[in-house]
Design an enzyme around this catalytic site. Sequence first.
Site: not given
Ligand code: PAF
Length: 285
Positions: A34, A37, A61, A176, A185
């Site tokens: 989005h 980024h 994660q 942003v 997001s």
């Molecule tokens: O912020 C994110 O999109 C993720 O946590 C990252 C830094 C790419 C790690 O997977």
Amino acid sequence: MKRTSRISELREIISSEKKRGRKIALVPTMGFLHRGHLSLIEQAKQTDAFVVLSIFVNPLQFGPNEDLSRYPRDLERDAHLVEEAGVDVVFHPSVEEMYPRPMLTFVEVGELDRVLCGSSRPGHFRGVATVVSKLFNIVQPDMAFFGQKDYQQYLIIERMVKDLSLPIEICPVPIVREEDGLAMSSRNIYLTAEQRLEALVLSKSLNEAERSIHGGQRSAREIERQIREKITLESHGVIDYVEVRDAGSLSDVTDIQSPVLLALAVKFGTTRLIDNKVVEVEQNV
Ligand code: PAF
């Protein structure tokens, strides 16, 4: 723009750029890009470096009951967007490429990863720090760009780089927002129209809290109470946390005297949103 899913191919591309004297900038992402980024890419481009953007939805994660399987993905759309934005190479490895065997080695940034999102998502920041270390080792960038919407993540990565003496500059990029204030997001796509509208209470409550601090309120608990009250009165959002913490160390704050982080996580239906604001405080002379 080049595209590869192979670590070895990416290393060859980067090594030939380094031989030509280019600096390397890394923008790590999980895709479904989005404008947030795009602003990371914009900042990276301004350095004149060769820009590597990674797209990898990192299983390490996500907790067992989180949204790994339904996390939005659209590689072709992302590739089109980043090509237009001027990225030099997109790295989009498979899970097997990144984790060919069960991982036995992890990176943990103690303390910083036990508060805020770290306490509601146990193991999350261990997964983030581990994949980011791996990406740093693969890409060997001179600088890497992280959005401040994930403020805690940015602080953790910055500390990891310092603690491990990695020669990488960590560049934070401001949040942003949509025109109406909602922080960008990839997860906003999960929201119904009604939840999307109610979620505006997050940025509004942070703005009100900032005004309250600037107006002289110095009690962290009172600020937290004000934010909670607004969210509860004006939405059906279920609060995970609302906290005022030191903006540099994330340590607990009682009396607001130095820059603080106002951080919150709130669930709208099954969608957990985070937002934050760093508030500077005028010192009394
Ligand atoms: O912020 C994110 O999109 C993720 O946590 C990252 C830094 C790419 C790690 O997977």
